[in-house]
Design a protein around this motif. Structure first.
Motif, PDB file in Angstrom:
ATOM      1  N   THR A 170       0.829  -1.207   0.000  1.00  0.00           N
ATOM      2  CA  THR A 170       0.000   0.000   0.000  1.00  0.00           C
ATOM      3  C   THR A 170       0.864   1.258   0.000  1.00  0.00           C
ATOM      4  OG1 THR A 170      -0.167   0.136   2.423  1.00  0.00           O
ATOM      5  CG2 THR A 170      -1.802  -1.212   1.268  1.00  0.00           C
ATOM      6  N   LEU A 171       0.328   2.298  -0.619  1.00  0.00           N
ATOM      7  CA  LEU A 171       0.983   3.608  -0.659  1.00  0.00           C
ATOM      8  C   LEU A 171      -0.064   4.668  -0.338  1.00  0.00           C
ATOM      9  CD1 LEU A 171       3.321   5.562  -1.309  1.00  0.00           C
ATOM     10  CD2 LEU A 171       2.606   5.449  -3.717  1.00  0.00           C
ATOM     11  N   ALA A 172       0.210   5.507   0.648  1.00  0.00           N
ATOM     12  CA  ALA A 172      -0.726   6.557   1.055  1.00  0.00           C
ATOM     13  C   ALA A 172       0.045   7.764   1.560  1.00  0.00           C
ATOM     14  CB  ALA A 172      -1.668   6.045   2.138  1.00  0.00           C
ATOM     15  N   GLU A 173      -0.673   8.886   1.650  1.00  0.00           N
ATOM     16  CA  GLU A 173      -0.066  10.093   2.204  1.00  0.00           C
ATOM     17  C   GLU A 173      -0.075  10.034   3.728  1.00  0.00           C
ATOM     18  OE1 GLU A 173      -0.957  13.615  -0.959  1.00  0.00           O
ATOM     19  OE2 GLU A 173      -2.710  12.592  -0.136  1.00  0.00           O
ATOM     20  N   ASP A 174       0.924  10.662   4.319  1.00  0.00           N
ATOM     21  CA  ASP A 174       1.172  10.534   5.754  1.00  0.00           C
ATOM     22  C   ASP A 174       0.391  11.591   6.542  1.00  0.00           C
ATOM     23  OD1 ASP A 174       2.120   9.715   8.140  1.00  0.00           O
ATOM     24  OD2 ASP A 174       4.189  10.394   7.852  1.00  0.00           O
ATOM     25  N   TYR A 175      -0.925  11.438   6.564  1.00  0.00           N
ATOM     26  CA  TYR A 175      -1.789  12.253   7.428  1.00  0.00           C
ATOM     27  C   TYR A 175      -3.072  11.481   7.646  1.00  0.00           C
ATOM     28  CZ  TYR A 175      -4.667  14.094   3.503  1.00  0.00           C
ATOM     29  OH  TYR A 175      -5.511  14.236   2.425  1.00  0.00           O
ATOM     30  N   ALA A 176      -4.045  12.094   8.308  1.00  0.00           N
ATOM     31  CA  ALA A 176      -5.229  11.345   8.759  1.00  0.00           C
ATOM     32  C   ALA A 176      -5.910  10.594   7.634  1.00  0.00           C
ATOM     33  CB  ALA A 176      -6.216  12.303   9.440  1.00  0.00           C
ATOM     34  N   PHE A 177      -6.089  11.252   6.476  1.00  0.00           N
ATOM     35  CA  PHE A 177      -6.759  10.613   5.349  1.00  0.00           C
ATOM     36  C   PHE A 177      -6.056   9.319   4.953  1.00  0.00           C
ATOM     37  CE2 PHE A 177      -6.750  10.052   0.699  1.00  0.00           C
ATOM     38  CZ  PHE A 177      -8.105   9.907   0.443  1.00  0.00           C
ATOM     39  N   GLY A 178      -4.744   9.389   4.757  1.00  0.00           N
ATOM     40  CA  GLY A 178      -3.993   8.231   4.284  1.00  0.00           C
ATOM     41  C   GLY A 178      -3.897   7.117   5.304  1.00  0.00           C
ATOM     42  N   ARG A 179      -3.546   7.461   6.535  1.00  0.00           N
ATOM     43  CA  ARG A 179      -3.364   6.424   7.544  1.00  0.00           C
ATOM     44  C   ARG A 179      -4.690   5.775   7.935  1.00  0.00           C
ATOM     45  NH1 ARG A 179       1.483   5.351   9.538  1.00  0.00           N
ATOM     46  NH2 ARG A 179       3.201   6.730   8.959  1.00  0.00           N
ATOM     47  N   ASP A 180      -5.739   6.577   8.068  1.00  0.00           N
ATOM     48  CA  ASP A 180      -7.049   5.985   8.350  1.00  0.00           C
ATOM     49  C   ASP A 180      -7.482   5.061   7.217  1.00  0.00           C
ATOM     50  OD1 ASP A 180      -7.091   7.486  10.643  1.00  0.00           O
ATOM     51  OD2 ASP A 180      -8.940   8.561  10.195  1.00  0.00           O
ATOM     52  N   GLY A 181      -7.186   5.471   5.984  1.00  0.00           N
ATOM     53  CA  GLY A 181      -7.576   4.667   4.829  1.00  0.00           C
ATOM     54  C   GLY A 181      -6.906   3.310   4.815  1.00  0.00           C
ATOM     55  N   ILE A 182      -5.620   3.293   5.068  1.00  0.00           N
ATOM     56  CA  ILE A 182      -4.909   2.015   5.032  1.00  0.00           C
ATOM     57  C   ILE A 182      -5.321   1.121   6.190  1.00  0.00           C
ATOM     58  CG2 ILE A 182      -2.637   0.912   5.073  1.00  0.00           C
ATOM     59  CD1 ILE A 182      -3.491   2.432   2.433  1.00  0.00           C
ATOM     60  N   GLU A 183      -5.546   1.697   7.372  1.00  0.00           N
ATOM     61  CA  GLU A 183      -6.043   0.896   8.489  1.00  0.00           C
ATOM     62  C   GLU A 183      -7.390   0.278   8.131  1.00  0.00           C
ATOM     63  OE1 GLU A 183      -4.631  -0.097  11.427  1.00  0.00           O
ATOM     64  OE2 GLU A 183      -2.867   0.711  10.402  1.00  0.00           O
ATOM     65  N   ALA A 184      -8.235   1.063   7.467  1.00  0.00           N
ATOM     66  CA  ALA A 184      -9.546   0.552   7.060  1.00  0.00           C
ATOM     67  C   ALA A 184      -9.412  -0.546   6.007  1.00  0.00           C
ATOM     68  CB  ALA A 184     -10.405   1.698   6.532  1.00  0.00           C
ATOM     69  N   PHE A 185      -8.468  -0.376   5.088  1.00  0.00           N
ATOM     70  CA  PHE A 185      -8.257  -1.392   4.058  1.00  0.00           C
ATOM     71  C   PHE A 185      -7.802  -2.710   4.685  1.00  0.00           C
ATOM     72  CE2 PHE A 185      -5.394  -3.471   0.949  1.00  0.00           C
ATOM     73  CZ  PHE A 185      -6.315  -3.720  -0.059  1.00  0.00           C
ATOM     74  N   LYS A 186      -6.868  -2.636   5.616  1.00  0.00           N
ATOM     75  CA  LYS A 186      -6.388  -3.857   6.272  1.00  0.00           C
ATOM     76  C   LYS A 186      -7.523  -4.530   7.049  1.00  0.00           C
ATOM     77  CE  LYS A 186      -2.906  -1.965   8.407  1.00  0.00           C
ATOM     78  NZ  LYS A 186      -1.717  -1.866   9.284  1.00  0.00           N
ATOM     79  N   ALA A 187      -8.333  -3.713   7.703  1.00  0.00           N
ATOM     80  CA  ALA A 187      -9.472  -4.279   8.433  1.00  0.00           C
ATOM     81  C   ALA A 187     -10.445  -4.969   7.481  1.00  0.00           C
ATOM     82  CB  ALA A 187     -10.177  -3.181   9.222  1.00  0.00           C
ATOM     83  N   ALA A 188     -10.619  -4.380   6.300  1.00  0.00           N
ATOM     84  CA  ALA A 188     -11.542  -4.961   5.315  1.00  0.00           C
ATOM     85  C   ALA A 188     -11.037  -6.294   4.789  1.00  0.00           C
ATOM     86  CB  ALA A 188     -11.748  -3.988   4.165  1.00  0.00           C
ATOM     87  N   LEU A 189      -9.719  -6.496   4.800  1.00  0.00           N
ATOM     88  CA  LEU A 189      -9.147  -7.760   4.314  1.00  0.00           C
ATOM     89  C   LEU A 189      -9.166  -8.868   5.365  1.00  0.00           C
ATOM     90  CD1 LEU A 189      -5.981  -6.598   2.304  1.00  0.00           C
ATOM     91  CD2 LEU A 189      -8.257  -7.146   1.420  1.00  0.00           C
TER      92      LEU A 189
END
Length: 398
Positions: A170-189
């Motif tokens: 995964t690649l995301a920007e280092d702020y709330a949007f990006g980190r929350d998004g990746i945490e949500a993606f991992k939870a979805a998997l």
């Protein structure tokens, strides 16, 4: 005819809604958006246009709610948390808005949450996305019409059809949007058998992705199965194009990402067949409100509405629905009215979940189609992912 929109502390974009002179005092609604100084300015302009159209549609063109004209008080956050706090306080206090709507950046919007609690007035979050905006650090005065990162990423995960054969970097920007998004993606998997082998975070505004791409290639190249780089970046920098130019295909690595606004979709022509998920695309939803939005936007702007336009309209429709339904317009009555409230939007029905005030809503699974006579890549509908198919975590208990 006199404009019901008052410009305070910023610039007014989009439509000018006008009504005849009224004897009754206006109902004031604050719009707090970054309308200067940032690449996300285009998002704010779309959201404001959509909000104005939503007021027009919901009031049947009168721009009145219970006989009172609507006045928008526009505030420019300049995409700075301290400015956003100050102008929201000004809107609630000096300008005496009934409620406020904003903002564009998740990080900036986080700074606004305590101001709503301090003034005991409602803040409707639109279009900022981060889950944390309805999380433990939020409060009972905050309602959120925009989708959240969990919706983005659960829909994205469903679009990838995860199983034990899927391996992701995964690649995301280092702020709330990006980190929350990746945490949500991992939870979805979780429970699917799919694996996230590495996470990369870059500062906002990053333009050189060489080093992070090489790290992701190295993490994936020797893995068995379907290998995917998931990109979750809202800003510029063209991460997908630059990573694609480094030829991930030599390692059988593919790229996946969510949809984007229309001005960015021409860049998706480099990815025919790419599948992902997105909040809205104007051709994907067939209902009376969306049909009106598309037709009206085409007539007035010679272009289709974008997804922040639909978001702004959804927020306006929520405001009008709440004010029409509430017997009184004090904050406590409005909160009671809005908790669990359902209303119609350009993308179908939404419901404010009573527990944390997040609007539950459908998402779009798309597949990129390229047509020579269309200037952007088309996120063609594969299917609508219904809200009930996504298990969106509750952010807080009121």
């Amino acid at each position: 005819m006199t404009s019901v929109f008052k410009l305070i502390g910023g610039a007014l974009f989009g439509l000018a809604i006008a009504v005849p002179a009224q004897a009754q005092d206006p109902v004031k609604i604050g719009l707090v958006h970054g309308i200067s100084g940032h690449a996300f300015e285009a998002f704010s302009k779309q959201a404001q246009t959509g909000f104005e159209l939503g007021i027009e549609y919901a009031t049947g063109g009168t721009n009145e709610i219970k006989g009172r004209p609507v006045e928008l008080v526009i505030k420019d956050s300049q995409f700075k948390p301290d400015v956003a706090r100050a102008v929201l306080a000004e809107a609630y206090g000096d300008d005496e808005v009934l409620l406020a709507v904003g903002a564009t950046s998740s990080g900036v919007t986080q700074a606004m949450l305590p101001i709503a609690e301090e003034y005991e007035k409602i803040l409707i979050v639109e279009p900022a996305v981060a889950d944390s905006l309805t999380g433990p650090d939020s409060n009972r005065y905050v309602f959120k019409t925009s989708r959240n990162s969990s919706m983005d990423m659960q829909a994205q995960a469903l679009a990838l059809q995860p199983d034990e054969n899927l391996v992701v970097a995964t690649l995301a920007e280092d702020y709330a949007f990006g980190r929350d998004g990746i945490e949500a993606f991992k939870a979805a998997l979780d429970g699917s058998g799919a694996t996230v082998v590495t996470e990369e975070y870059v500062p906002q505004g990053t333009t050189d992705f060489t080093a992070v791409a090489e790290r992701m290639f190295n993490a994936l190249k020797d893995e068995e199965g379907r290998k995917v780089i998931l990109i979750y970046i809202a800003g510029g920098g063209d991460a997908p194009g630059k990573i694609q130019a480094m030829d991930p295909g030599r390692y059988d690595i593919e790229i996946s990402m969510g949809g984007h606004i229309l001005p960015v979709l021409p860049t998706y022509k480099r990815f025919p067949g790419l599948e992902g998920a997105v909040y809205y695309y104007y051709e994907a939803f067939d209902n009376e409100i969306n049909n009106w939005l598309v037709e009206t936007h085409m007539e007035r702007f010679d272009s289709p509405p974008d997804f922040f336009t639909a978001g702004g309209m959804s927020a306006a429709l929520a405001v009008v629905a709440a004010l029409e339904a509430a017997p009184e317009w004090d904050t406590e009555t409005l909160i009671e009215t809005m908790e669990g409230m359902s209303w119609d939007t350009p993308k179908g029905g939404m419901t404010f979940r009573a527990e944390d005030h997040q609007a539950l809503q459908d998402m779009l699974h798309f597949k990129i189609k390229v047509e020579d006579d269309v200037e952007w890549a088309i996120p063609e509908k594969v299917r609508i992912i219904p809200a009930e198919e996504m298990n969106i975590p509750i952010g807080r208990e009121n």
